[in-house]
Design an enzyme around this catalytic site. Structure first.
Site, PDB file in Angstrom:
ATOM      1  N   TRP A  73       0.802  -1.225   0.000  1.00  0.00           N
ATOM      2  CA  TRP A  73       0.000   0.000   0.000  1.00  0.00           C
ATOM      3  C   TRP A  73       0.837   1.280   0.000  1.00  0.00           C
ATOM      4  O   TRP A  73       0.289   2.362  -0.215  1.00  0.00           O
ATOM      5  CB  TRP A  73      -0.962  -0.001   1.182  1.00  0.00           C
ATOM      6  CG  TRP A  73      -2.067  -1.007   1.031  1.00  0.00           C
ATOM      7  CD1 TRP A  73      -2.656  -1.408  -0.137  1.00  0.00           C
ATOM      8  CD2 TRP A  73      -2.720  -1.732   2.080  1.00  0.00           C
ATOM      9  NE1 TRP A  73      -3.629  -2.354   0.113  1.00  0.00           N
ATOM     10  CE2 TRP A  73      -3.703  -2.567   1.464  1.00  0.00           C
ATOM     11  CE3 TRP A  73      -2.596  -1.768   3.464  1.00  0.00           C
ATOM     12  CZ2 TRP A  73      -4.526  -3.418   2.193  1.00  0.00           C
ATOM     13  CZ3 TRP A  73      -3.424  -2.612   4.195  1.00  0.00           C
ATOM     14  CH2 TRP A  73      -4.372  -3.431   3.563  1.00  0.00           C
ATOM     15  N   GLU A 171       1.590  -8.974  14.087  1.00  0.00           N
ATOM     16  CA  GLU A 171       0.557  -8.824  15.115  1.00  0.00           C
ATOM     17  C   GLU A 171      -0.419 -10.002  15.103  1.00  0.00           C
ATOM     18  O   GLU A 171      -1.433  -9.981  14.405  1.00  0.00           O
ATOM     19  CB  GLU A 171      -0.222  -7.513  14.922  1.00  0.00           C
ATOM     20  CG  GLU A 171       0.563  -6.270  15.307  1.00  0.00           C
ATOM     21  CD  GLU A 171      -0.277  -5.003  15.206  1.00  0.00           C
ATOM     22  OE1 GLU A 171      -1.377  -5.057  14.623  1.00  0.00           O
ATOM     23  OE2 GLU A 171       0.170  -3.962  15.707  1.00  0.00           O
ATOM     24  N   GLU A 258       6.742  -1.619  16.808  1.00  0.00           N
ATOM     25  CA  GLU A 258       5.770  -0.684  16.241  1.00  0.00           C
ATOM     26  C   GLU A 258       5.066   0.079  17.358  1.00  0.00           C
ATOM     27  O   GLU A 258       4.543  -0.521  18.292  1.00  0.00           O
ATOM     28  CB  GLU A 258       4.738  -1.434  15.387  1.00  0.00           C
ATOM     29  CG  GLU A 258       3.689  -0.541  14.728  1.00  0.00           C
ATOM     30  CD  GLU A 258       2.700  -1.361  13.894  1.00  0.00           C
ATOM     31  OE1 GLU A 258       3.141  -2.305  13.208  1.00  0.00           O
ATOM     32  OE2 GLU A 258       1.490  -1.062  13.953  1.00  0.00           O
ATOM     33  N   ALA A 264      -5.277   3.620  18.221  1.00  0.00           N
ATOM     34  CA  ALA A 264      -4.887   2.364  17.579  1.00  0.00           C
ATOM     35  C   ALA A 264      -5.324   2.278  16.127  1.00  0.00           C
ATOM     36  O   ALA A 264      -4.746   1.521  15.345  1.00  0.00           O
ATOM     37  CB  ALA A 264      -5.437   1.179  18.361  1.00  0.00           C
ATOM     38  N   TRP A 292       5.582   3.996  13.754  1.00  0.00           N
ATOM     39  CA  TRP A 292       4.685   3.860  12.616  1.00  0.00           C
ATOM     40  C   TRP A 292       4.218   5.262  12.198  1.00  0.00           C
ATOM     41  O   TRP A 292       3.700   5.984  13.035  1.00  0.00           O
ATOM     42  CB  TRP A 292       3.499   2.991  13.041  1.00  0.00           C
ATOM     43  CG  TRP A 292       2.550   2.607  11.958  1.00  0.00           C
ATOM     44  CD1 TRP A 292       1.361   3.211  11.651  1.00  0.00           C
ATOM     45  CD2 TRP A 292       2.687   1.512  11.046  1.00  0.00           C
ATOM     46  NE1 TRP A 292       0.755   2.575  10.608  1.00  0.00           N
ATOM     47  CE2 TRP A 292       1.553   1.524  10.214  1.00  0.00           C
ATOM     48  CE3 TRP A 292       3.662   0.540  10.843  1.00  0.00           C
ATOM     49  CZ2 TRP A 292       1.365   0.591   9.193  1.00  0.00           C
ATOM     50  CZ3 TRP A 292       3.472  -0.378   9.845  1.00  0.00           C
ATOM     51  CH2 TRP A 292       2.338  -0.358   9.027  1.00  0.00           C
ATOM     52  N   LYS A 297      -0.173   8.912   3.677  1.00  0.00           N
ATOM     53  CA  LYS A 297      -1.618   8.725   3.786  1.00  0.00           C
ATOM     54  C   LYS A 297      -2.189   9.713   4.809  1.00  0.00           C
ATOM     55  O   LYS A 297      -1.513  10.100   5.756  1.00  0.00           O
ATOM     56  CB  LYS A 297      -1.902   7.280   4.228  1.00  0.00           C
ATOM     57  CG  LYS A 297      -3.362   6.893   4.266  1.00  0.00           C
ATOM     58  CD  LYS A 297      -3.510   5.439   4.702  1.00  0.00           C
ATOM     59  CE  LYS A 297      -4.973   5.012   4.746  1.00  0.00           C
ATOM     60  NZ  LYS A 297      -5.120   3.605   5.219  1.00  0.00           N
ATOM     61  N   GLU A 299      -3.411  10.033   7.632  1.00  0.00           N
ATOM     62  CA  GLU A 299      -3.570   9.427   8.946  1.00  0.00           C
ATOM     63  C   GLU A 299      -2.679  10.178   9.920  1.00  0.00           C
ATOM     64  O   GLU A 299      -1.645  10.730   9.537  1.00  0.00           O
ATOM     65  CB  GLU A 299      -3.165   7.947   8.931  1.00  0.00           C
ATOM     66  CG  GLU A 299      -4.124   7.031   8.203  1.00  0.00           C
ATOM     67  CD  GLU A 299      -3.711   5.569   8.288  1.00  0.00           C
ATOM     68  OE1 GLU A 299      -4.576   4.719   8.008  1.00  0.00           O
ATOM     69  OE2 GLU A 299      -2.549   5.285   8.623  1.00  0.00           O
TER      70      GLU A 299
END
Length: 344
Positions: A73, A171, A258, A264, A292, A297, A299
């Site tokens: 991605w 994870e 991470e 989250a 991270w 993006k 975010e």
């Protein structure tokens, strides 16, 4: 007498030749160099010792750097120039290469995704910093043979480099440690150890790599294993730090592969107060971490704004609020290492 002089000259020539050979073989670019030029030359192969990760001299160390975003991605950031910038400008001592496994990742496009990871790994080797090969998946126990084959291949290719760290499960979800996750981990570790006897391996823990306290009750028997802890400071608080403390109290090492400054879900405002609590906990316990993520993006956790260059050369205006903050944290914590290198 003439013959004696000839022998003296011959011996002198041999000694000079040997001296040149030894000089040419001087490991000034190796991790064991007496005059280190890179982070890996300075620190060497990492080992676990009790609940600490130590350098080649047995001294506790903490690495700080960035995690890449899912490789399928955010492929544009998987290039050498980007890694070079994170080293030169951000002073990262470690990069985490997040190999996407599902959702259009390695399972469907193995060669394409592998090429991205190898680009990052080889850039880190060239720069002399550490790199995590991360099996970025939530269902790895469902495809153990794929993971085993992949990590055996990586160990064959990169096991001779002290730069390389293997993270064999990003994870895991809410699955049993002793019955599912530990057997999976031991099987993958066996494949790595068949090619690489002692590089650091990081093992995922249940419930999105948060239940380190559960893993601490039934640890893996290996020469060099640490356990991953993941947290997002807008969501995870003292309860998770208490779990981490239980593992440390069991004398087992944690590696924060991470963490993020957001909730989250990678959204929401940065909780600076809680982030500082986590930073204090990590610093007090000498925990290494990767933040991270390297992405543009929209975010909270992305370090650069949408449309920023994928090859680095970011101005302050290109950085997000998280990017500006995280960069300052990395620079501050890695300053001592780079100061040592500059003084060599």
């Amino acid at each position: 007498m003439t013959q004696f002089k000839f022998l003296i000259k011959a011996l002198s020539f041999i000694l000079i030749s040997l001296s040149i050979t030894f000089c040419s073989n001087d490991s000034s670019n190796s991790p064991e160099s007496d005059n280190p030029k890179t982070v890996v030359e300075l620190l060497g192969k990492l080992q676990t010792q009790g609940n600490q990760i130590v350098d080649k001299n047995g001294d506790p160390i903490a690495l700080h750097g960035m995690s890449m975003f899912w490789s399928q991605w955010a492929p544009k950031f998987y290039n050498k120039d980007c890694i070079q910038w994170l080293y030169n400008d951000w002073k990262c001592t470690i990069i985490r290469a997040a190999l996407a496994v599902e959702e259009g990742g390695y399972l469907e496009n193995p060669q394409e995704e592998l090429a991205k990871i190898e680009t990052v790994v080889e850039a880190c080797i060239d720069l002399g910093i550490y790199v995590i090969i991360d099996w970025h998946n939530h269902h790895a126990e469902q495809q153990p043979e794929v993971a085993k084959a992949f990590f055996k291949q990586m160990a064959q290719k990169y096991g001779g480099y002290p730069n390389v760290i293997y993270e064999i499960y990003n994870e895991p979800l809410n699955i049993s440690w002793s019955q599912v996750l530990k057997p999976y981990s031991e099987a993958v570790i066996a494949e790595i150890r068949s090619e690489d006897p002692d590089n650091l391996i990081i093992v995922g823990t249940p419930n999105w790599s948060q239940d380190v306290d559960v893993a601490a009750l039934d640890p893996i028997d290996d020469v060099n294993v640490a356990y991953s802890l993941h947290y997002y400071t807008g969501t995870h608080r003292q309860e998770l730090r208490n779990k981490a403390q239980k593992m440390l109290d069991k004398n087992l090492p944690i590696f924060v592969t991470e963490w993020g400054v957001s909730q989250a879900n990678a959204l929401g405002n940065i909780d600076y107060e809680e982030t500082q609590r986590w930073l204090y906990f990590a610093d007090q316990n000498n925990l290494s971490w990767c933040t991270w993520s390297v992405n543009d993006k929209e975010e909270t956790t992305s370090i650069v704004k949408p449309g920023s260059s994928p090859t680095g050369n970011w101005s302050e205006a290109d950085l997000t609020e998280a990017g500006t903050y995280v960069k300052s944290l990395i620079l501050e914590r890695n300053a001592a290492i780079f100061e040592l290198l500059e003084n060599e």
